[in-house]
Structures are given as C-alpha cells and as structure tokens.
Design a protein around this motif. Sequence first.
Motif, PDB file in Angstrom:
ATOM      1  N   ARG A 141       2.218 -29.561  34.993  1.00  0.00           N
ATOM      2  CA  ARG A 141       3.185 -30.018  35.956  1.00  0.00           C
ATOM      3  C   ARG A 141       3.596 -29.709  37.503  1.00  0.00           C
ATOM      4  O   ARG A 141       4.241 -29.380  37.335  1.00  0.00           O
ATOM      5  CB  ARG A 141       4.038 -30.825  34.978  1.00  0.00           C
TER       6      ARG A 141
ATOM      7  N   GLU B 276      -3.647 -39.907  24.961  1.00  0.00           N
ATOM      8  CA  GLU B 276      -2.284 -40.792  25.206  1.00  0.00           C
ATOM      9  C   GLU B 276      -1.171 -39.651  24.086  1.00  0.00           C
ATOM     10  O   GLU B 276      -0.022 -39.041  24.088  1.00  0.00           O
ATOM     11  CB  GLU B 276      -1.676 -41.634  24.690  1.00  0.00           C
TER      12      GLU B 276
ATOM     13  N   LYS C 177      -1.258 -36.137  25.202  1.00  0.00           N
ATOM     14  CA  LYS C 177      -0.553 -35.680  25.863  1.00  0.00           C
ATOM     15  C   LYS C 177       1.151 -35.725  25.328  1.00  0.00           C
ATOM     16  O   LYS C 177       2.194 -34.876  25.818  1.00  0.00           O
ATOM     17  CB  LYS C 177      -0.041 -37.474  27.190  1.00  0.00           C
ATOM     18  N   THR C 178       0.984 -36.063  24.682  1.00  0.00           N
ATOM     19  CA  THR C 178       2.461 -36.459  24.259  1.00  0.00           C
ATOM     20  C   THR C 178       2.698 -35.221  23.585  1.00  0.00           C
ATOM     21  O   THR C 178       3.703 -34.737  22.730  1.00  0.00           O
ATOM     22  CB  THR C 178       2.593 -37.111  22.894  1.00  0.00           C
ATOM     23  N   GLN C 179       1.498 -34.077  22.937  1.00  0.00           N
ATOM     24  CA  GLN C 179       1.631 -33.803  21.754  1.00  0.00           C
ATOM     25  C   GLN C 179       2.078 -32.104  22.806  1.00  0.00           C
ATOM     26  O   GLN C 179       2.567 -31.185  22.465  1.00  0.00           O
ATOM     27  CB  GLN C 179       0.218 -31.982  20.702  1.00  0.00           C
ATOM     28  N   GLN C 180       2.120 -31.712  23.480  1.00  0.00           N
ATOM     29  CA  GLN C 180       2.236 -31.083  25.155  1.00  0.00           C
ATOM     30  C   GLN C 180       2.829 -31.963  26.321  1.00  0.00           C
ATOM     31  O   GLN C 180       2.907 -32.092  27.327  1.00  0.00           O
ATOM     32  CB  GLN C 180       1.394 -29.747  25.493  1.00  0.00           C
ATOM     33  N   PRO C 181       4.540 -32.140  25.924  1.00  0.00           N
ATOM     34  CA  PRO C 181       4.617 -33.091  27.721  1.00  0.00           C
ATOM     35  C   PRO C 181       5.247 -33.029  28.304  1.00  0.00           C
ATOM     36  O   PRO C 181       5.014 -33.271  29.454  1.00  0.00           O
ATOM     37  CB  PRO C 181       6.318 -33.640  26.459  1.00  0.00           C
ATOM     38  N   GLU C 182       5.049 -31.610  29.180  1.00  0.00           N
ATOM     39  CA  GLU C 182       5.308 -30.541  29.760  1.00  0.00           C
ATOM     40  C   GLU C 182       3.824 -30.808  30.755  1.00  0.00           C
ATOM     41  O   GLU C 182       3.968 -30.208  31.515  1.00  0.00           O
ATOM     42  CB  GLU C 182       5.908 -29.123  30.025  1.00  0.00           C
TER      43      GLU C 182
END
Length: 102
Positions: A95, A16, A19-24
Amino acid sequence: MRLTAMSYNLMRVFEEISKTQQPELIHPSDKKYSEALEIRQQQAQKRDRFVNPLFFQARISRISSYTIRAVQNAIITGMSLQCFMSSLVARLVSRPQLIGEH
C-alpha cells in the motif's frame, strides 16, 4: 440476470476476502488509483488549489480483470478454493502512503 448478479457478487466476495487476509496489501488497480491521485494533488498544490477530500476516502472498486481471469481459470482447471484464494492474495501489492496520511 440472476446468474449474472450472483457471479458478480461471488467475484466481489473473493476479491474482498483476499484483501482481508493481508490488510496491509492492496490490489494493483488500487495502487494505480492512489498514485494518480497523488499526482493530481501535487498539480493542484502548484496552482494553490486542492483535490476534493472525498477522493481520498475508500472507494467502491471495480472487480479487477485479474480476479475475473482467475475465477475463469479456477473453474476450467478445477482448482480448489484454497489454492484460488492463495493466488488472489499473492497478487496483492504494498500500500502506498498518501499525502494526507500521517
């Protein structure tokens, strides 16, 4: 049992945080799920039906096998936490745009 639960939770935290380090970006397994869902949506539309909208919401994802292997390798090689997190972030992919998104 406690060690298993702690290990699982620690791997979920690593995944998780990456994932938050590169939200795109997302994990490849999430991209695969989105693409399969898009195919289901197209097939349903051909039959004048629809896919349950709940499938398009955020889902509880499983820990990817890549994350599990990365944790194992980091422990074996004595890799630093910063280097380990960088390797997880490097694994993320773009994404895809879902049909329902505007």
